[in-house]
Design an enzyme around this catalytic site. Structure first.
Site, PDB file in Angstrom:
ATOM      1  N   ARG A 135       0.861  -1.174   0.000  1.00 21.89           N
ATOM      2  CA  ARG A 135       0.000   0.000   0.000  1.00 21.89           C
ATOM      3  C   ARG A 135       0.896   1.223   0.000  1.00 21.89           C
ATOM      4  NH1 ARG A 135      -0.633   2.609   5.188  1.00 21.89           N
ATOM      5  NH2 ARG A 135      -2.484   3.662   4.422  1.00 21.89           N
ATOM      6  N   GLU A 186       5.499   6.944   1.024  1.00 19.36           N
ATOM      7  CA  GLU A 186       5.928   5.671   1.610  1.00 19.36           C
ATOM      8  C   GLU A 186       5.344   4.519   0.807  1.00 19.36           C
ATOM      9  OE1 GLU A 186       6.183   6.976   6.330  1.00 19.36           O
ATOM     10  OE2 GLU A 186       4.702   5.496   5.697  1.00 19.36           O
ATOM     11  N   LYS A 240      -0.666  15.059  10.087  1.00 18.35           N
ATOM     12  CA  LYS A 240       0.507  14.918   9.244  1.00 18.35           C
ATOM     13  C   LYS A 240       1.484  16.090   9.416  1.00 18.35           C
ATOM     14  CE  LYS A 240      -1.793  12.076   5.689  1.00 18.35           C
ATOM     15  NZ  LYS A 240      -0.896  10.899   5.581  1.00 18.35           N
TER      16      LYS A 240
END
Lengths: 320, 351, 204
Positions: free
Chosen positions: B228, B270, B322
């Site tokens: 993912r 990521e 974030k």
């Protein structure tokens, strides 16, 4: 996850262990090494039995550190759906078969201060692999093994040599039995308990352990239900728009697969939860045989585990 | 997968001090851009990690790119300062060997010109040509390596590596090498289960994201890895944004201006993957970081347009979690020049 | 770093109410006001419960033999030990855990800091934390680990709080590590050190 990458193997050896058990050895067809695994893992063996494709899980009993072959010991079950009978009657050295990569639903908790293993009959197989693993990596363990008789106690010699004083054997025909109360009240803190064998034995061990105050997180068991034969029935699959007929010797999951529909699975023994399927309509009775659904989920009648459970009645519609 | 690849010429950038990290134009185009739509919300965006698209970071199962040597130098510096960034609880030794095997096999298969592995029983011979390493060792015997198996191999592999033990239908973060993290601490989180280490993430618990994600992850089996994408934004191409030294890099969050936003603010992507390890039954969870500056993004019209829209519509809780609040407006303003309001094509890849 | 706090924060420990379990033996570890939780437990338990139980009680600092210990002593535990503080009780707890057998139910009660220490000792002895009973009594003052210098500050009652080791002003998060037995503290004003938020007394 359903699309397991099947491994092509050759049956390299078939050994009669005793009058009920045969051991099957598998090697890779391309001559390479098989994937490494962890003690307690199983593979799913594909059997093309005439028209019918069966997929049945068996524990790996060979050493996880030896990947030149895999070994499974299979007890003949004359009342089952025929998977073990097929293996005993049809599978011969040299035959090509397909198996799944190993998966483990009965792994050792490697944090344990001590591993306490209790096996009954053919339930010994995962412990053969786990004891090989612990011999190599270290770790305190002992095994309590109940067998019908010396003749029907598989691998007693191997285990005796490997475990020595850590092996405790109990013979039914000599009226010996494991004193679970005593055994489970004398273990040091940090012990993990593992049990595999016939369902009544597992239930007895679990009840004794829980009653004696063992926390759930220290208790591990391999409770593979084997899909049992049953009356044929029909199931409608709403997402696929297909109706499947489930034969007497077939599981619902196998019937779904035979219709060319991909369905998720892992253990095929009602234990892992992967094949859980929603029931959209049910005019009749769901015959639950799994160890996954909670009691309230069963009575709600909205879910079924098609690897082991069946249906009796007029109409069954599944979200698949 | 199965096809092999050759490595590009390595670049010499830094991820600290003068921040000389730069992407080549090819490196921008191969990045795993994380947005397949013009807005973002958490989802269980899990898929099988296979069928690598040629010319992308997905092409090989364990990607090695032009920043390999620079990233490994940065990791060594972090570990010199803080050895607690690599830890393994005592029961995770076997999982360390599994990790070593997986990474060596993947690299040797994908990039045979650069890496090679010869195995003769438990006598192994590993060659890492880019790093000048030639190591013979006994598999399973940590005394034959300069570090433990997990640390040894992850000093030679880009991205962070977390090793998850499976127990009681849960995954436990019991080992890891974590030097390129988006503000979380291995030293603090080691030993936690899946739900505990995700505790600080807002909204996703309520949406049931983690329940669905863990069911998927527990089903990840050998030879069937999953992946993912996740993302955040970082001021300067700083790989090591750790809580440990937040008091050192935190002030940089206020340094973004309309004049410097193009080159100083980075989309931090990521690429997370999940691999079932054979002998330990653990799951290896590599978290690979890719940086794209706002100027890098502007070289791909679709990406600049989409980044503008995603930032513009991001829920405030996510922006705060974030850590984007200080510069989100500045980034939206700068990206606006690339957004003509026309529709974007589906999927994440450049047109 | 988020300052958002959620009522059911997944890493934050939650405590229940001690209930007598069916077990071969019982190990009870209590601190300060946890004495009352032990009384309540005994009141619910069968008559022979105390005779199968060991109690380790940390009465609180600078108390020689307070009325709580006296009351507990009268309950007839098979073994009863007192310590000055939770930290002082930990070595004795390690000793008891070394001799413990599976099937011994473990009950832990006291303030948040004491529970952190007791749970940590039990998990270090190989017990899974999910098998431990816990009940919170007394102060909510926290053990806090500074993520920057790794030092642990005891009895943190304010938000934010100063690290007793490196002096940074820390946001005390709900994020909790059982292994360390502490909540996480992260520098609250890293982005602008001149911005010093006022301390509020909130963990009491």
């Amino acid at each position: 996850m359903s699309n397991h990458a099947a491994i092509d193997v050759i049956v390299s050896e078939v050994v009669e262990v005793n009058s009920l058990i045969k051991r099957f050895h598998f090697k890779r067809r391309d001559g390479g090494h098989l994937p490494a695994f962890s003690g307690g893992a199983h593979i799913v063996i594909e059997m093309q039995d005439g028209e019918q494709l069966r997929r049945t899980p068996y524990s790996l009993m060979s050493s996880p550190l030896d990947t030149s072959d895999y070994q499974c010991s299979i007890r003949r079950d004359d009342e089952g759906r025929g998977g073990s009978l097929y293996m005993h009657r049809e599978v011969k050295p040299g035959m090509a078969m397909k198996i799944s990569p190993p998966a483990n639903l009965f792994a050792l908790d490697l944090r344990a201060r001590k591993h306490l293993m209790i096996a009954g009959g053919i339930g010994i197989t995962p412990f053969l692999a786990q004891s090989s693993q612990l011999e190599r990596t270290g770790g305190e363990y002992e095994l309590h093994y109940g067998v019908r008789s010396a003749q029907l106690g598989a691998y007693l010699d191997v285990l005796q040599e490997r475990l020595q004083h850590r092996l405790h054997t109990y013979y039914d025909d000599q009226q010996q039995s494991i004193d679970f109360d005593e055994l489970l009240s004398t273990q040091p803190a940090g012990t993990h308990l593992y049990v595999c064998g016939p369902t009544p034995m597992i239930d007895k061990v679990l009840n004794t352990a829980r009653g004696a105050g063992w926390p759930e997180s220290h208790i591990h068991f391999e409770h593979f239900a084997k899909a049992s034969p049953g009356e044929p029935f029909t199931a409608e699959l709403s997402a696929s728009g297909v109706t499947v007929e489930v034969g007497r010797e077939q599981s619902l999951l196998e019937a779904i697969e035979a219709a060319g529909i991909e369905a998720p699975y892992l253990c095929r023994g009602g234990a892992c939860g992967q094949c859980e399927t929603r029931v959209l309509d049910c005019d009749g009775e769901l015959l639950h045989e799994d160890h996954w659904l909670e009691d309230d989920e069963r009575s709600a009648g909205e879910k079924i585990m098609p690897c082991v459970s069946r249906f009796k009645g007029k109409r069954l519609v599944l979200e698949r | 997968m199965g096809s092999t690849a050759s490595l590009p010429t390595f670049k010499d950038g830094t991820y600290r001090d003068d921040f000389s990290f730069r992407n080549s134009p090819e490196s921008v185009l191969r990045a795993p851009f994380p947005f397949d739509k013009d807005e973002y919300m958490y989802a269980v965006n899990m898929e099988l990690h296979k069928d690598g698209r040629p010319g992308t970071a997905y092409e090989q199962p364990i990607d090695v790119d032009e920043h390999y040597l620079a990233e490994m130098r940065d990791r060594a510096l972090v570990l010199d300062e803080d050895p607690l960034r690599c830890q393994s609880l005592p029961h995770m030794e076997m999982a360390g060997w599994d990790t070593l095997e997986l990474l060596m096999e993947c690299k040797a298969n994908s990039y045979p010109d650069s890496f090679s592995l010869e195995r003769d029983g438990d006598q192994w011979h590993w060659i890492n040509r880019p790093m000048g390493i030639d190591q013979r060792f006994t598999f399973g015997d940590a005394t034959t390596l300069p570090y433990g198996p997990l640390e040894y191999i992850t000093r030679q592999a880009q991205g962070d590596f977390v090793v998850l033990d499976e127990r009681a239908n849960n995954l436990w973060m019991d080992a890891g090498m974590v030097t390129t993290q988006a503000d979380w601490s291995l030293d603090f989180d080691i030993g936690m289960n899946f739900f505990e280490w995700h505790a600080p993430v807002p909204l996703a618990h309520e949406k049931g994201i983690f329940e669905r994600a863990i069911k998927y992850l527990l089903a990840v089996q050998q030879s069937n890895p999953a992946r993912r994408l996740n993302w955040t934004m970082t001021v300067n191409p700083r790989l090591d944004t750790s809580p440990e030294n937040y008091h050192q890099w935190g002030p940089e969050n206020t340094h973004i201006t309309p004049e410097n936003v193009a080159d100083k603010l980075f989309l931090r992507i990521e690429l997370q993957s999940f691999w079932r390890l054979p002998r330990s039954n653990a799951i290896l969870f590599p978290i690979r970081c890719y940086f794209l500056s706002m100027r890098d993004l502007s070289t791909v019209p679709k990406w600049a347009k989409r980044m503008h829209r995603v930032l513009n519509t991001l829920p405030p809780e996510l922006s705060s979690y974030k850590g984007l609040d200080n510069f989100r407006g500045t980034a939206v303003d700068w990206l606006a020049q690339f957004d003509d309001g026309s529709p974007t094509t589906p999927g994440p890849f450049p047109d | 770093m988020s300052t958002v706090q959620y009522a059911d924060f997944k890493s934050r420990p939650f405590y229940g109410v001690l209930k007598p379990a069916s077990a071969v033996a019982h190990l009870i570890v209590a601190e300060g006001e946890g004495a009352q939780a032990v009384m309540d437990l005994i009141a619910k338990a069968p008559a022979d419960f105390a005779s199968k139980a060991t109690l380790l009680y940390a009465e609180g600092p600078y108390v020689s033999e307070n009325s709580r210990s006296q009351a507990l002593r009268e309950l007839g535990f098979a073994r009863f030990h007192t310590s000055a503080t939770a930290a002082a009780a930990v070595p004795r707890l390690h000793g008891a855990l070394d001799r413990l057998r599976m099937g011994t139910e473990v009950y832990l009660t006291g303030n948040e800091s004491a529970l952190s220490l007791f749970v940590k000792a039990c998990t270090e002895a190989g017990l899974d934390y999910q098998g431990l009973q816990t009940e919170h009594r007394g102060s909510l003052a926290r053990r806090m680990q500074c993520v920057h210098c790794k030092g642990i500050t005891e009895d943190v009652t304010t938000q934010p709080a100063e690290c007793a080791h490196c002096g940074l002003l820390l946001l005390v998060r709900d994020h909790y590590s059982r292994r360390i037995g502490a909540f996480q503290g992260v520098n609250i004003n890293a982005e602008d050190p001149s911005d010093v938020p006022p301390k509020e007394e909130i963990f009491r």
